[in-house]
Structure formats: C-alpha cells, structure tokens
Motif scaffolding. Structure first.
Motif, PDB file in Angstrom:
ATOM      1  N   GLY A  45      45.518  -6.254  13.691  1.00  0.00           N
ATOM      2  CA  GLY A  45      45.311  -7.722  13.892  1.00  0.00           C
ATOM      3  C   GLY A  45      46.532  -8.042  14.930  1.00  0.00           C
ATOM      4  N   VAL A  46      47.213  -7.437  15.527  1.00  0.00           N
ATOM      5  CA  VAL A  46      47.959  -7.760  16.619  1.00  0.00           C
ATOM      6  C   VAL A  46      47.796  -7.238  17.992  1.00  0.00           C
ATOM      7  CG1 VAL A  46      50.381  -7.925  17.319  1.00  0.00           C
ATOM      8  CG2 VAL A  46      49.715  -8.075  14.831  1.00  0.00           C
ATOM      9  N   HIS A  47      47.521  -8.073  18.967  1.00  0.00           N
ATOM     10  CA  HIS A  47      47.326  -7.691  20.586  1.00  0.00           C
ATOM     11  C   HIS A  47      48.697  -7.759  20.964  1.00  0.00           C
ATOM     12  CE1 HIS A  47      45.946  -7.866  24.780  1.00  0.00           C
ATOM     13  NE2 HIS A  47      45.398  -7.374  24.214  1.00  0.00           N
ATOM     14  N   SER A  48      48.897  -6.533  21.617  1.00  0.00           N
ATOM     15  CA  SER A  48      50.078  -6.408  22.505  1.00  0.00           C
ATOM     16  C   SER A  48      49.859  -5.982  23.650  1.00  0.00           C
ATOM     17  CB  SER A  48      51.259  -5.144  21.876  1.00  0.00           C
ATOM     18  OG  SER A  48      51.254  -5.576  20.232  1.00  0.00           O
ATOM     19  N   SER A  49      50.603  -6.389  24.918  1.00  0.00           N
ATOM     20  CA  SER A  49      50.319  -6.025  26.254  1.00  0.00           C
ATOM     21  C   SER A  49      51.508  -5.714  26.828  1.00  0.00           C
ATOM     22  CB  SER A  49      49.471  -6.944  26.936  1.00  0.00           C
ATOM     23  OG  SER A  49      49.884  -8.196  26.978  1.00  0.00           O
ATOM     24  N   ALA A  60      48.502 -12.840  17.728  1.00  0.00           N
ATOM     25  CA  ALA A  60      47.405 -12.336  16.866  1.00  0.00           C
ATOM     26  C   ALA A  60      46.220 -12.154  17.622  1.00  0.00           C
ATOM     27  CB  ALA A  60      47.267 -13.673  15.786  1.00  0.00           C
ATOM     28  N   ALA A  61      45.424 -10.825  17.273  1.00  0.00           N
ATOM     29  CA  ALA A  61      44.225 -10.685  17.712  1.00  0.00           C
ATOM     30  C   ALA A  61      43.251 -11.705  17.878  1.00  0.00           C
ATOM     31  CB  ALA A  61      43.658  -9.510  17.094  1.00  0.00           C
ATOM     32  N   ALA A  62      43.143 -12.513  16.834  1.00  0.00           N
ATOM     33  CA  ALA A  62      42.225 -13.611  16.828  1.00  0.00           C
ATOM     34  C   ALA A  62      42.423 -14.612  17.887  1.00  0.00           C
ATOM     35  CB  ALA A  62      42.362 -14.455  15.466  1.00  0.00           C
ATOM     36  N   GLU A  63      44.026 -14.760  18.327  1.00  0.00           N
ATOM     37  CA  GLU A  63      44.192 -15.711  19.510  1.00  0.00           C
ATOM     38  C   GLU A  63      43.755 -15.027  20.549  1.00  0.00           C
ATOM     39  OE1 GLU A  63      48.201 -17.868  21.168  1.00  0.00           O
ATOM     40  OE2 GLU A  63      48.111 -16.884  19.237  1.00  0.00           O
ATOM     41  N   TRP A  64      43.986 -13.820  20.888  1.00  0.00           N
ATOM     42  CA  TRP A  64      43.668 -13.092  22.187  1.00  0.00           C
ATOM     43  C   TRP A  64      42.362 -13.097  22.588  1.00  0.00           C
ATOM     44  CZ3 TRP A  64      40.570  -8.707  21.671  1.00  0.00           C
ATOM     45  CH2 TRP A  64      40.225  -8.134  22.703  1.00  0.00           C
ATOM     46  N   VAL A  65      41.414 -12.998  21.179  1.00  0.00           N
ATOM     47  CA  VAL A  65      39.959 -12.659  21.781  1.00  0.00           C
ATOM     48  C   VAL A  65      39.252 -13.986  21.925  1.00  0.00           C
ATOM     49  CG1 VAL A  65      38.765 -13.131  19.330  1.00  0.00           C
ATOM     50  CG2 VAL A  65      37.936 -11.058  20.639  1.00  0.00           C
ATOM     51  N   VAL A  66      39.742 -15.248  22.174  1.00  0.00           N
ATOM     52  CA  VAL A  66      38.849 -16.411  22.341  1.00  0.00           C
ATOM     53  C   VAL A  66      38.203 -16.260  23.795  1.00  0.00           C
ATOM     54  CG1 VAL A  66      40.277 -17.861  20.730  1.00  0.00           C
ATOM     55  CG2 VAL A  66      41.001 -17.587  23.056  1.00  0.00           C
ATOM     56  N   ALA A  67      39.010 -15.409  24.651  1.00  0.00           N
ATOM     57  CA  ALA A  67      38.480 -15.217  25.873  1.00  0.00           C
ATOM     58  C   ALA A  67      37.164 -14.394  25.964  1.00  0.00           C
ATOM     59  CB  ALA A  67      39.478 -14.473  26.756  1.00  0.00           C
ATOM     60  N   GLY A  93      34.214 -19.211  14.927  1.00  0.00           N
ATOM     61  CA  GLY A  93      35.456 -19.497  14.566  1.00  0.00           C
ATOM     62  C   GLY A  93      35.670 -18.653  13.328  1.00  0.00           C
ATOM     63  N   LYS A  94      34.961 -17.746  13.126  1.00  0.00           N
ATOM     64  CA  LYS A  94      35.013 -16.808  12.016  1.00  0.00           C
ATOM     65  C   LYS A  94      35.258 -15.296  12.162  1.00  0.00           C
ATOM     66  CE  LYS A  94      31.176 -19.360   9.558  1.00  0.00           C
ATOM     67  NZ  LYS A  94      30.163 -19.109   8.931  1.00  0.00           N
ATOM     68  N   VAL A  95      36.401 -15.233  13.015  1.00  0.00           N
ATOM     69  CA  VAL A  95      36.934 -13.900  13.372  1.00  0.00           C
ATOM     70  C   VAL A  95      38.261 -13.720  12.659  1.00  0.00           C
ATOM     71  CG1 VAL A  95      37.812 -12.498  15.548  1.00  0.00           C
ATOM     72  CG2 VAL A  95      35.834 -14.116  15.616  1.00  0.00           C
ATOM     73  N   ASP A  96      38.317 -12.646  11.849  1.00  0.00           N
ATOM     74  CA  ASP A  96      39.384 -12.255  11.191  1.00  0.00           C
ATOM     75  C   ASP A  96      40.347 -11.278  11.914  1.00  0.00           C
ATOM     76  OD1 ASP A  96      38.456  -9.694  10.690  1.00  0.00           O
ATOM     77  OD2 ASP A  96      37.598 -10.404   8.919  1.00  0.00           O
ATOM     78  N   PRO A  97      41.447 -11.027  11.573  1.00  0.00           N
ATOM     79  CA  PRO A  97      42.324 -10.166  12.497  1.00  0.00           C
ATOM     80  C   PRO A  97      41.716  -8.752  12.819  1.00  0.00           C
ATOM     81  CG  PRO A  97      43.733 -11.195  11.089  1.00  0.00           C
ATOM     82  CD  PRO A  97      42.395 -11.458  10.782  1.00  0.00           C
ATOM     83  N   ALA A  98      41.226  -8.130  11.630  1.00  0.00           N
ATOM     84  CA  ALA A  98      40.532  -6.881  11.895  1.00  0.00           C
ATOM     85  C   ALA A  98      39.094  -6.802  12.768  1.00  0.00           C
ATOM     86  CB  ALA A  98      40.188  -6.260  10.439  1.00  0.00           C
TER      87      ALA A  98
END
Length: 203
Positions: free
Chosen positions: A169-173, A82-89, A121-126
């Motif tokens: 809302g999905v980060h792929s690599s 999930a992009a919200a998990e990726w963006v914590v960095a 902590g208020k980041v939604d997928p978009a």
C-alpha cells in the motif's frame, strides 16, 4: 512507436516522475522533520548524483510531495506516498492510452475498470498497488510485478532513470536525471539499490 514502449512510458507517467515534470515542478527549501526530504540520507543522494549536490528542496509534482536535489544538469528526486494517493492520476493516464490507440480492447477494458474504481473513491491500498502492477504487466513486465527501474524516455537516448515500487500500500519512487546516461550505465544499479532501501523503509 512500439505499443509496449508507449504503454511503458504511460506507466512511468502515472508515477509522476517524467523528466518534464521534474524540471517544471515548483519547489521551496526543505523544512526539517517528517517531509519527503527525510526519505533518504545524504550519502544516498551523493551516490545517485555522483558528487555532492545542492540542498534539498520540497516540491509537488501533480499532487504528490517530492524532494529534489538539483545542481546544474543533475537532479535527484524521491517520493513516498500512500498508494491510494498516487493512483489518483490513473483516469488521466487512461485517457492518454485511449487517444493513443495502442492497447487492445481487452487490456483497455482492464485499465478502464481500474480507473472507474479510482473515480468512485473506493480504492484501498492493496487495490492501488494492484493497479500499479497491472500497468507494469501491460508494459511487458511479469504479472504481479511490484517494482520497475526504467530509462526515460527510452534506452536509446535516456535523460533519466526512474525507479518505482508499490508494496504493502505504499508507492515509492527514485529518479535520477543526468547527462551521459546509457542502457548499461552503472547508475541503473545505483537507482535500484536506492529504491530497495526506500521501499524497505516504507513497509
């Protein structure tokens, strides 16, 4: 160093696909069913590596679960979260940008605003994918870009090819680390195709 090159490297770092991270990740044999090692099939891995490669192993790079195939000097790595998990960095990357003094004040303000949103902590997928696009834009991509394929650390002496996308809302690599890569390597297209397939499967 050209500021755009530096920023582009930082954008890739947010995707936790820097070669150093790959080589330093702790891994364990893959378990069947539902993990990151189910993201791509054996044929895709063989195409990326250029040969049959070792058994998959699950690992965690930063906080992101990944799957790695490693054989000698060749490594293939994939992830999809999930992009919200990726963006914590992002906040840590902003600090690197600030210390590097390579971004003008207006651009830095945009990135810092995004980082503060992450910390709230208020980041939604978009919104998370918008942040991905922002980093790509600041690295020289067109505004609104949602994918990138780049040579790491640079086109002059690449050690890896990194492909990343953030769509719906999905980060792929997808990452290929191998000797003999170059700016005109056919493996760039191979990573691009694999990234397209992975992205399509995740949306």
């Amino acid at each position: 160093m050209d500021p755009l090159v530096h920023i582009h490297k930082l954008a890739v770092a947010v995707g936790v696909l820097v070669v150093v991270s790959v080589l330093g990740a702790c891994s364990a044999p893959a378990e069947a069913g539902g993990g990151p090692c189910d993201l791509v099939d054996a044929a895709t891995v063989t195409d990326l590596a250029g040969r049959e490669i070792g058994a998959p192993r699950e690992a965690v790079v930063g906080t992101v679960p990944v799957c790695q195939w490693h054989d000698g000097d060749v490594t293939v790595q994939v992830s999809q979260v999930a992009a919200a998990e990726w963006v914590v960095a992002l906040p840590a990357i902003v600090e690197q940008i600030r210390q590097g003094d390579v971004m003008d004040e207006a651009a830095l303000a945009r990135v810092e605003k995004a980082a503060k949103l992450v910390e709230s902590g208020k980041v939604d997928p978009a919104a998370a994918c918008d942040m991905f696009s922002l980093l790509l834009e600041l690295s020289g991509e067109e505004p609104g870009a949602d994918r990138t394929v780049t040579l790491i650390p640079n086109a002059q002496a690449p050690r890896a090819i990194s492909g990343q996308s953030c769509v719906d809302g999905v980060h792929s690599s997808v990452l290929l680390a191998a000797p003999g890569l170059s700016a005109d390597s056919p493996k760039i297209s191979t990573v691009d195709v694999a990234l397209n397939e992975l992205t399509a499967a995740g949306v």
